[in-house]
Design an enzyme around this catalytic site. Structure first.
Site, PDB file in Angstrom:
ATOM      1  N   SER A 145     -11.882  -6.546  -3.764  1.00 37.64           N
ATOM      2  CA  SER A 145     -11.036  -6.942  -4.899  1.00 37.64           C
ATOM      3  C   SER A 145     -10.062  -5.799  -5.166  1.00 37.64           C
ATOM      4  O   SER A 145     -10.303  -4.657  -4.745  1.00 37.64           O
ATOM      5  CB  SER A 145     -11.920  -7.148  -6.125  1.00 37.64           C
ATOM      6  OG  SER A 145     -11.146  -7.178  -7.311  1.00 37.64           O
ATOM      7  N   TYR A 158     -19.092  -5.340 -11.842  1.00 38.59           N
ATOM      8  CA  TYR A 158     -18.225  -5.909 -10.788  1.00 38.59           C
ATOM      9  C   TYR A 158     -17.422  -4.796 -10.113  1.00 38.59           C
ATOM     10  O   TYR A 158     -17.390  -4.694  -8.881  1.00 38.59           O
ATOM     11  CB  TYR A 158     -17.294  -6.938 -11.428  1.00 38.59           C
ATOM     12  CG  TYR A 158     -16.384  -7.674 -10.472  1.00 38.59           C
ATOM     13  CD1 TYR A 158     -16.826  -8.799  -9.775  1.00 38.59           C
ATOM     14  CD2 TYR A 158     -15.067  -7.266 -10.283  1.00 38.59           C
ATOM     15  CE1 TYR A 158     -15.976  -9.493  -8.916  1.00 38.59           C
ATOM     16  CE2 TYR A 158     -14.220  -7.954  -9.424  1.00 38.59           C
ATOM     17  CZ  TYR A 158     -14.673  -9.062  -8.743  1.00 38.59           C
ATOM     18  OH  TYR A 158     -13.832  -9.751  -7.894  1.00 38.59           O
TER      19      TYR A 158
HETATM   20  P1  NAD Z   1     -15.613 -18.605  -7.016  1.00 37.39           P
HETATM   21  O1  NAD Z   1     -16.439 -18.438  -8.221  1.00 37.39           O
HETATM   22  O2  NAD Z   1     -14.650 -19.732  -6.947  1.00 37.39           O
HETATM   23  O3  NAD Z   1     -16.529 -18.651  -5.720  1.00 37.39           O
HETATM   24  C1  NAD Z   1     -17.578 -17.750  -5.540  1.00 37.39           C
HETATM   25  C2  NAD Z   1     -18.519 -18.305  -4.537  1.00 37.39           C
HETATM   26  O4  NAD Z   1     -19.630 -17.425  -4.383  1.00 37.39           O
HETATM   27  C3  NAD Z   1     -19.087 -19.666  -4.973  1.00 37.39           C
HETATM   28  O5  NAD Z   1     -19.044 -20.551  -3.875  1.00 37.39           O
HETATM   29  C4  NAD Z   1     -20.520 -19.329  -5.344  1.00 37.39           C
HETATM   30  O6  NAD Z   1     -21.411 -20.406  -5.172  1.00 37.39           O
HETATM   31  C5  NAD Z   1     -20.812 -18.201  -4.373  1.00 37.39           C
HETATM   32  N1  NAD Z   1     -22.006 -17.446  -4.752  1.00 37.39           N
HETATM   33  C6  NAD Z   1     -22.239 -16.772  -5.897  1.00 37.39           C
HETATM   34  N2  NAD Z   1     -23.495 -16.266  -5.884  1.00 37.39           N
HETATM   35  C7  NAD Z   1     -24.046 -16.621  -4.692  1.00 37.39           C
HETATM   36  C8  NAD Z   1     -25.296 -16.395  -4.074  1.00 37.39           C
HETATM   37  N3  NAD Z   1     -26.280 -15.690  -4.669  1.00 37.39           N
HETATM   38  N4  NAD Z   1     -25.527 -16.923  -2.844  1.00 37.39           N
HETATM   39  C9  NAD Z   1     -24.544 -17.638  -2.217  1.00 37.39           C
HETATM   40  N5  NAD Z   1     -23.347 -17.874  -2.747  1.00 37.39           N
HETATM   41  C10 NAD Z   1     -23.108 -17.378  -3.970  1.00 37.39           C
HETATM   42  O7  NAD Z   1     -14.826 -17.245  -6.809  1.00 37.39           O
HETATM   43  P2  NAD Z   1     -13.628 -16.845  -5.829  1.00 37.39           P
HETATM   44  O8  NAD Z   1     -12.499 -16.471  -6.680  1.00 37.39           O
HETATM   45  O9  NAD Z   1     -13.440 -17.826  -4.751  1.00 37.39           O
HETATM   46  O10 NAD Z   1     -14.242 -15.494  -5.265  1.00 37.39           O
HETATM   47  C11 NAD Z   1     -14.573 -15.277  -3.898  1.00 37.39           C
HETATM   48  C12 NAD Z   1     -14.629 -13.790  -3.648  1.00 37.39           C
HETATM   49  O11 NAD Z   1     -13.330 -13.224  -3.908  1.00 37.39           O
HETATM   50  C13 NAD Z   1     -15.601 -13.039  -4.577  1.00 37.39           C
HETATM   51  O12 NAD Z   1     -16.247 -12.013  -3.850  1.00 37.39           O
HETATM   52  C14 NAD Z   1     -14.688 -12.460  -5.639  1.00 37.39           C
HETATM   53  O13 NAD Z   1     -15.219 -11.307  -6.237  1.00 37.39           O
HETATM   54  C15 NAD Z   1     -13.451 -12.146  -4.805  1.00 37.39           C
HETATM   55  N6  NAD Z   1     -12.236 -12.005  -5.598  1.00 37.39           N
HETATM   56  C16 NAD Z   1     -11.674 -13.076  -6.248  1.00 37.39           C
HETATM   57  C17 NAD Z   1     -10.513 -12.881  -6.994  1.00 37.39           C
HETATM   58  C18 NAD Z   1      -9.832 -14.005  -7.725  1.00 37.39           C
HETATM   59  O14 NAD Z   1      -8.871 -13.752  -8.460  1.00 37.39           O
HETATM   60  N7  NAD Z   1     -10.246 -15.246  -7.595  1.00 37.39           N
HETATM   61  C19 NAD Z   1      -9.939 -11.604  -7.082  1.00 37.39           C
HETATM   62  C20 NAD Z   1     -10.542 -10.549  -6.418  1.00 37.39           C
HETATM   63  C21 NAD Z   1     -11.684 -10.756  -5.673  1.00 37.39           C
END
Ligand code: NAD
Length: 261
Positions: A145, A158
């Site tokens: 991130s 986080y």
């Molecule tokens: P999201 O909440 O849409 O998806 C997260 C996914 O992780 C979901 O499918 C959830 O079921 C899965 N998950 C959570 N705990 C789990 C577990 N114990 N076992 C298996 N799966 C699990 O979020 P996103 O935005 O798609 O995030 C995906 C990645 O990108 C994450 O690592 C997040 O930190 C990172 N990220 C997202 C953003 C953003 O703005 N969306 C920014 C920076 C980083």
């Protein structure tokens, strides 16, 4: 499209929604075979799998908690049972909990770090074990991130986990470079996914977030997936141990954008 990705086998954790879902779909468009992990949202994983198949790839969906050793083993075993090999492992699953740090419970700290930090270790270790034992010059991509770099008050668990992912990625990239294994991270900025749904539904919070992005807009999951495809492909063959920020410039100190300071 990257010709060398055709027929490659990838595991994508947290593939039922958001960025993971988009990566699975993009890998399908690359005609890859994808193991799509989900935790609770089976319907989301099924939708991603259907998109992969429609684009000419193959998909298997697997329920697993990626913060457990059994979860990582199940994902690897599914790749081997259904597709006979493993080439790429994407540690995408993640979660966040907001709390003032002096009020953050140990249980919530453990919940976040179990997924965002330990989950990345367990997934990477599983892939490395397979790559080493089978002399595979595989690739690992860890979803970090912008908060591996930018402090994030009230999200200390986080930010701590993502900071850990940064140095974990660099360390194992160095450790396994001699084996031809590449390990990189992706640092998304503000992306339109379910993790941000509540925040972006509030116009003031949406505008506030956009104001922190020099490109003046929120990113799409497909834009992050494009980076994952490039890092998975041999077009990035000399890239290891780095974080690819996909953030519209969020890490560029946007408060300085009009020449202040
Ligand atoms: P999201 O909440 O849409 O998806 C997260 C996914 O992780 C979901 O499918 C959830 O079921 C899965 N998950 C959570 N705990 C789990 C577990 N114990 N076992 C298996 N799966 C699990 O979020 P996103 O935005 O798609 O995030 C995906 C990645 O990108 C994450 O690592 C997040 O930190 C990172 N990220 C997202 C953003 C953003 O703005 N969306 C920014 C920076 C980083």
């Amino acid at each position: 499209m990257y010709q060398d990705l055709k027929g490659k086998v990838a595991v994508v954790t947290g593939g039922s929604k958001g960025i993971g879902n988009a990566i699975a779909e993009r890998f399908g468009a690359e005609k890859m075979n994808v193991v799509i992990n989900y935790h609770r949202d089976r319907a989301g994983a099924e939708t991603a799998a259907a998109a992969v198949v429609k684009s000419g790839g193959q998909a298997e969906i697997v329920q697993a908690d990626i913060s457990t050793e059994a979860g990582a083993e199940k994902l690897c075993q599914t790749a081997l049972d259904h597709f006979g090999k493993l080439d790429i492992w994407v540690n995408n699953a993640g979660m966040e909990i907001k709390a003032a740090t002096h009020e953050l419970s140990l249980a919530d700290w453990n919940k976040v770090t179990a997924v965002d930090q330990t989950g990345v270790f367990l997934g990477a270790r599983m892939a490395l074990k397979y790559f080493k034992a089978n002399h595979v010059k595989g690739t690992i991509i860890n979803m970090s991130s912008v908060h591996e770099q930018i402090p994030w008050p009230t999200f200390a668990s986080y930010a701590a986990a993502k900071g850990s992912v940064k140095l974990f990625t660099k360390t194992i990239a160095m450790e396994y470079a001699k084996d031809g294994i590449r390990v990189n991270a992706i640092g998304p900025g503000a992306i339109n996914t379910p993790i941000n749904a509540k925040k972006f539904a509030d116009q003031a919070q949406y505008d506030q977030t956009v104001s922190m992005v020099p490109m003046n807009r929120i990113g799409t999951p497909a834009e992050v997936a494009a980076g994952a495809a490039w890092l998975a492909s041999s077009e990035s063959s000399y890239v290891t141990g780095t974080t690819l920020f996909i953030d519209g410039g969020m890490t560029l100190y946007p408060a300085f954008k009009d020449g202040q300071g």
